[in-house]
Design a protein around this motif. Structure first.
Motif, short mmCIF file in Angstrom:
data_model
loop_
_atom_site.label_atom_id
_atom_site.label_comp_id
_atom_site.label_asym_id
_atom_site.label_seq_id
_atom_site.Cartn_x
_atom_site.Cartn_y
_atom_site.Cartn_z
N GLY A 58 8.71 -6.66 -13.06
CA GLY A 58 9.15 -5.74 -12.02
C GLY A 58 8.14 -4.64 -11.78
O GLY A 58 6.99 -4.70 -12.24
N LEU A 59 8.55 -3.61 -11.07
CA LEU A 59 7.67 -2.52 -10.68
C LEU A 59 7.34 -1.59 -11.84
O LEU A 59 8.19 -1.36 -12.71
N HIS A 60 6.11 -1.09 -11.84
CA HIS A 60 5.73 -0.04 -12.78
C HIS A 60 5.84 1.28 -12.04
O HIS A 60 5.09 1.55 -11.10
N VAL A 61 6.77 2.13 -12.48
CA VAL A 61 7.03 3.41 -11.83
C VAL A 61 6.53 4.54 -12.72
O VAL A 61 6.89 4.62 -13.90
N SER A 78 -2.96 9.43 -2.71
CA SER A 78 -2.58 8.26 -3.51
C SER A 78 -2.68 6.96 -2.71
O SER A 78 -2.18 6.87 -1.59
N PRO A 79 -3.30 5.93 -3.31
CA PRO A 79 -3.35 4.61 -2.66
C PRO A 79 -2.04 3.84 -2.84
O PRO A 79 -1.85 2.81 -2.20
N VAL A 80 -1.15 4.32 -3.72
CA VAL A 80 0.16 3.68 -3.91
C VAL A 80 1.23 4.61 -3.35
O VAL A 80 1.02 5.81 -3.22
N PRO A 81 2.41 4.09 -3.02
CA PRO A 81 3.47 4.92 -2.46
C PRO A 81 3.87 6.06 -3.41
O PRO A 81 3.85 5.89 -4.63
N VAL A 125 0.16 1.00 -11.66
CA VAL A 125 1.38 1.66 -11.20
C VAL A 125 1.67 1.24 -9.75
O VAL A 125 0.76 1.21 -8.90
N ASP A 126 2.94 0.93 -9.46
CA ASP A 126 3.35 0.52 -8.11
C ASP A 126 3.96 1.65 -7.30
O ASP A 126 3.96 1.61 -6.07
#
Length: 206
Positions: free
Chosen positions: A70-73, A189-192, A161-162
């Motif tokens: 799953g996502l890395h938060v 940031s390149p991620v949301p 990190v997502d």
């Protein structure tokens, strides 16, 4: 003092204090740099430049939690209620999509070098307390060093990190002088980036 002397003194102080401000925004927050800036004046630029060029944001220590698919938060923790609320909100919004959550707090370079001031143990105590309130989740804990925005972005890039989640931070003079962490993250940031604000317990505003 003559007008010329006052002008020279003003230029000296302004140059030194401005150099100090730049250094502080690059991750050095100890008050002694203000003293150096006042004493060194324009020469502070040379001294501080050497100092800052040797720095790089980095991971000081990591306590691994559970890792799943799953996502890395990544959640930025600064001791505020809003930051802790960000962690709760991330879990609530994403639910089972979260495979790994990392709670990260950031200390400056001077704090990292000064092992006697107790700031680093206090940072770990804060992370442990936030993690305990996330049960039954088992987030990873990370202590980062450097300017907050740079340190969080460097960790995100190095650890896949997502999503970065933060609460609003900084207000008034501190935000104008040191810069807003959430604003810096959103713009760079390149991620949301999810910024969690408000207090759900307070209810809607009239």
């Amino acid at each position: 003092m003559t007008t010329t002397q006052v002008s020279i003194l003003s230029i000296w102080l302004i140059s030194g204090l401005f150099a100090t401000l730049v250094l502080m925004r690059r991750g050095h927050r100890h008050w002694i740099w203000i003293v150096f800036g006042i004493l060194l004046g324009p020469m502070a630029w040379l001294v501080f430049r050497e100092r800052s060029e040797a720095d790089a944001p980095h991971l000081e220590q990591l306590v691994q939690g559970s890792v799943g698919p799953g996502l890395h938060v990544l959640v930025g923790i600064d001791g505020s209620a809003a930051a802790e609320r960000a962690a709760v909100t991330a879990v609530g919004l994403l639910g089972g999509q979260v495979g790994r959550m990392t709670l990260a707090t950031v200390i400056d370079y001077d704090t990292d070098e000064d092992r006697e001031d107790g700031a680093e143990p206090a940072a770990w105590e804060m992370l442990h307390a936030v993690k305990a309130r996330q049960a039954p989740a088992d987030p990873t804990e990370a202590l980062l060093v450097g300017p907050p925005v740079d340190a969080l972005l460097a960790f995100a890039a190095e650890h896949g990190v997502d999503l970065i989640v933060v609460g609003p931070r900084g207000s008034g003079l501190s935000e104008r002088v040191m810069g807003s962490v959430c604003t810096g993250l959103v713009s760079r940031s390149p991620v949301p980036v999810l910024v969690v604000g408000g207090d759900p317990a307070a209810g809607p505003r009239p």
